[in-house]
Each structure stands twice: as structure tokens, then as C-alpha cells.
Scaffold this active site. Structure first.
Site, PDB file in Angstrom:
ATOM      1  N   ASP A 170      71.319 -95.032 -38.454  1.00  0.00           N
ATOM      2  CA  ASP A 170      71.164 -94.896 -39.898  1.00  0.00           C
ATOM      3  C   ASP A 170      71.280 -96.234 -40.643  1.00  0.00           C
ATOM      4  OD1 ASP A 170      73.806 -95.235 -39.346  1.00  0.00           O
ATOM      5  OD2 ASP A 170      74.546 -93.777 -40.791  1.00  0.00           O
ATOM      6  N   TYR A 263      72.914-106.702 -39.345  1.00  0.00           N
ATOM      7  CA  TYR A 263      73.691-107.001 -38.133  1.00  0.00           C
ATOM      8  C   TYR A 263      73.343-108.358 -37.523  1.00  0.00           C
ATOM      9  CZ  TYR A 263      75.972-102.463 -37.701  1.00  0.00           C
ATOM     10  OH  TYR A 263      76.770-101.363 -37.902  1.00  0.00           O
TER      11      TYR A 263
END
Length: 441
Positions: A170, A263
Site C-alpha cells: 500500500d 523508501y
């Protein structure tokens, strides 16, 4: 109209109530006859299940509800398995995050050494659930969002190649929701995107509205100054997430032709992340003190008063929305365009065909149909080659019980400075994960 039976594997998760509330909100689009919770930790699951029982009774009493620790009861007569397991729970996440920091290396649950340790624990757990599904409900689909998704996806590709399993994350959706706020759109569903990469390791190459207007220039201008933190929404995010969303501007600077997944900060700026980390108080502590305490507290109160009165359970939960969209796309063959993790198989033309990549696919009753992403630039290709090799070596190590392969995986990770440091971290992680990892030799 067919009504579906669902089991949430990892029923004791703090995300479970959000998924239940979202499922009940969408019964007109996705009718349900039965909801089951399955967890091997019955005590933890009971706290959540007692509240879920009240929520279902209030909102959809016709739905049969079961909470169990018995695989046969949990996986018999289900159409969808929604898997969100965390092998070793927060106790082991604590070690994933804190052991690498001892050696000046990022401590993060899905990236670097922590993600590798978590992957070594998750593979067996996900395979176990997949095998239960295939034994008791062979026609069901498993929608897996147990982390680290790339490592788990590589393991199921290799060890259960014919299984009906889809791996999703997600995080791109959460970022796209921030993008929508930045652009003044209602939801991520108002955008058509092109994206390529690995899980927690990707880039957007195109973002358009439903009329085909290019939204990238406006987004890039904003991200270059502010990252992905939307204007006037600071109070919606915990401090560590604010920092992550802001840091996207530095990640974006490396390739202004694309927009990055947040990330990537762990791979491009690991030194900055370590400098801002407190080795005694990491993200897992924030989660325990924040989300876990809050969700468990609310669940206990709902169970105690046998009513949800006074509790707002309507919070935005992209995590739950995305899973339900995916289940609906499979159930009704909608061929909705979604980002999922699939075997590359030529979708990215100049990349390993066996790599598990995250790309847009059309989702229907036969699963995902890949959209061609063409050739990718050298910068991203080089980074992805390194990262996919790490993931494949971790799965090799799990299958072969190989210490050598796991040392190689850690050494190859962009977050680890040397083979010597990799070995020190590996030895500590190995000791901490005794009983969770296969025995390495």
C-alpha cells in the site's frame, strides 16, 4: 449476486479493524456472507476479534463471523485469503531495527539487514498459509501484503509457481494519495500512473488525470521543494513519516525525470537516516506507543461496552481500500489498473525476466495482466539489478540453509558498507532469530 467468504490471516493485526470497517462500507460493491479471522496467537487475536464481533453485529448482522486458531476452520470455504502476518511480531521487529544500528547501518523493517532478517522469517509463514488455502479452499485467491513483499514474492514464485497468490503493497497508494492532495484531487483513483521498480524500490514515470492531462510538471515542482508532505496536512502524520515524506525531495534530486518511492531514502541516504536514528527508540517503539496502543485500547473498550458508540471507526485506510479493490477486480473481472508485484516476464524490456517487479497490471478473474513498461534508464536498472540480486540470494539462503548466501546478500545490500560489517550484523541477527530462520551452515 454471489456473496463472498473471506479470511484475514494475521487476524490479531492492528490493521484488521480498518479492513473490517472498509469491507462493511463496500458491501454494495462487494457482498460478503462470511468473515473469518485466523491467527496462531489466539490471545492477541481475541482482543481484536471481540471488537470485530460487535462491529459486524451492529453494521451487518447477517454476516457470519468466526475467529479461530485452527487452520482447517480458518481456511475451509473461503474465496479470498487476505494475508498480513508478521512472523515474530514486534518483539522480532525490535531486533531487526536495533541490531543493524549497533554497527552504524540503517535499522528498518523492510530495507537493508532488518528487511533481510524479516524476509527469512516471513517466507515459511507465508508458504504455510498458502498451503492451508490450497488444501482447504483450492479455488481461493491469496492477496498477500505480508512484508517484505519482494522477498516473499520471490520465494512463492520459486517454491509455489502455480499458486493463486498476488503480492501487493500500500506504500505507492499512500504516496499517490499525498500526490492527489498536493494536486487538489479527491483520491489516488483520479490518477492514471505508470510506475516501475521492485517493492519499496520504484519510480513513477507518468501521472495523468482521467482526461489525459499531464500532472507530472506540477508535482515535480512541488516535490523538489517540499517532498511528498501535502500542504496543511502536517497533523495527519507521525513525526517519522513527516521526515520520510520531506526527504523525498532529496531522493527526487537524483533523477528529476521520474518521481521516487519514499523508501529509496534508505538506499541513497543511509548515513542521514542513521544520524537521525535513536538506537534505543526506533519506529517499532513509535508503533507500539502509537498505533498498537490506540487500536488495542479502542478494541477493548468496544468489547467491554458491547457497542461502537463514541468511537470513530471511519478513518481513511488506504491499506484496506486497496485490498478490497483488488479482491473486487478478481471477483468481477473488472480489469482495473493496479500496481502489483509480478514476475517481470518482459514487462520491463531490459531487465531480468524472473525478477519480481512492481508495475501496473490489469486485474481480472485470471489474475494480473502486465502492462509493458519498455526499457528503463541505466541508473534505475543498475540499482534494481543490485537489489534484485540481494532478494534472490536471501531466498537461496532460505532454501539451501546457506550462511554463505545470506552473507553475500547482506554484503551486496546498498545499505551495508562492507563484508566485515555484513558478517558482524549477520552473526547477531542469526543468534536473535534462532528458531525462526532455517538453521544455516
Amino acid at each position: 449476486m454471489k456473496k463472498f467468504s473471506i479470511v484475514i490471516a494475521g487476524g490479531g493485526s492492528t490493521y484488521t479493524p480498518g479492513i473490517i470497517v472498509t469491507l462493511l462500507k463496500h458491501l454494495d460493491q462487494f457482498p460478503i456472507r462470511q468473515i473469518k479471522l485466523y491467527d496462531n496467537d489466539g490471545e492477541r487475536q481475541k482482543i481484536i476479534a471481540d471488537a470485530v464481533e460487535v462491529i459486524i453485529r451492529e453494521r451487518a448482522p447477517e454476516i457470519q463471523f468466526v475467529a479461530t486458531t485452527d487452520p482447517e476452520e480458518g481456511f475451509t470455504d473461503v474465496d479470498f485469503v487476505m494475508a498480513q502476518i508478521r512472523v515474530g511480531k514486534y518483539e522480532m521487529r525490535d531486533k531487526d531495527e536495533k541490531i543493524p544500528l549497533k554497527y552504524g547501518v540503517i535499522g528498518q523493517e523492510t530495507c537493508g539487514p532488518g528487511g533481510i532478517a524479516y524476509g527469512m522469517r516471513s517466507i515459511g509463514g507465508v508458504l504455510e498459509i498458502l498451503d492451508y488455502m490450497e488444501k482447504y479452499s483450492p479455488d481461493a485467491w491469496m492477496l498477500n501484503y505480508s512484508n517484505p513483499a519482494s522477498i516473499v514474492a520471490e520465494a512463492t514464485r520459486r517454491l509455489r509457481p502455480d499458486s493463486k497468490i498476488l503480492h501487493i503493497c500500500d506504500m505507492p497508494v499512500a504516496i499517490q494519495n499525498n500526490m492527489a492532495k498536493i494536486l487538489g484531487l479527491k483520491s489516488y483513483r483520479d490518477m492514471d500512473v505508470r510506475y516501475f521498480g521492485l517493492n519499496h524500490f520504484g519510480w513513477w514515470t507518468s501521472i495523468k488525470d482521467k482526461k489525459g492531462n499531464d500532472l507530472m510538471p506540477k508535482l515535480k515542482e512541488y516535490v523538489a521543494k517540499n517532498g511528498y508532505l501535502p500542504p496543511n496536512h502536517e497533523d495527519q502524520f507521525e513525526e517519522s513519516w513527516k521526515e520520510t515524506y520531506r526527504k523525498a525531495k532529496d531522493v527526487y534530486a537524483l533523477d528529476p525525470d521520474t518521481l521516487p518511492n519514499t523508501y529509496l531514502k534508505y538506499y541513497f541516504y543511509p548515513d542521514d537516516v542513521v544520524e537521525h536514528s535513536d538506537p534505543t527508540h526506533t519506529r517499532v517503539d513509535e508503533v507500539r506507543e502509537g498505533r498498537e496502543k490506540k487500536v488495542f485500547g479502542i478494541c477493548r473498550k468496544i468489547a467491554e461496552q458491547q457497542s461502537t458508540e463514541g468511537f470513530n471507526l471511519e478513518g481513511s485506510d488506504e491499506h484496506a481500500d486497496y485490498i478490497i479493490d483488488l479482491a473486487r477486480a478478481i471477483a468481477y473481472n473488472t480489469r482495473e489498473r493496479m500496481l502489483v508485484i509480478v514476475e517481470n516476464n518482459g514487462a520491463i524490456e531490459n531487465f531480468d525476466p524472473t525478477a519480481m517487479v512492481e508495475i501496473p497490471c490489469l486485474i481480472g478473474s485470471d489474475g494480473p495482466e502486465r502492462l509493458a513498461m519498455g526499457k528503463i534508464p541505466r541508473f534505475q536498472k543498475g540499482l534494481m539489478e543490485q537489489q534484485v540480486a540481494v532478494e534472490k540470494l536471501v531466498v537461496d539462503a532460505w532454501i539451501e540453509h546457506s550462511y554463505q548466501k545470506l552473507w553475500q546478500a547482506l554484503t551486496l545490500s546498498k545499505t551495508v558498507p562492507s563484508a566485515r560489517v555484513a558478517k558482524l550484523i549477520l552473526d547477531d541477527l542469526m543468534e536473535a532469530n534462532a528458531g525462526y530462520w532455517p538453521e544455516l551452515h
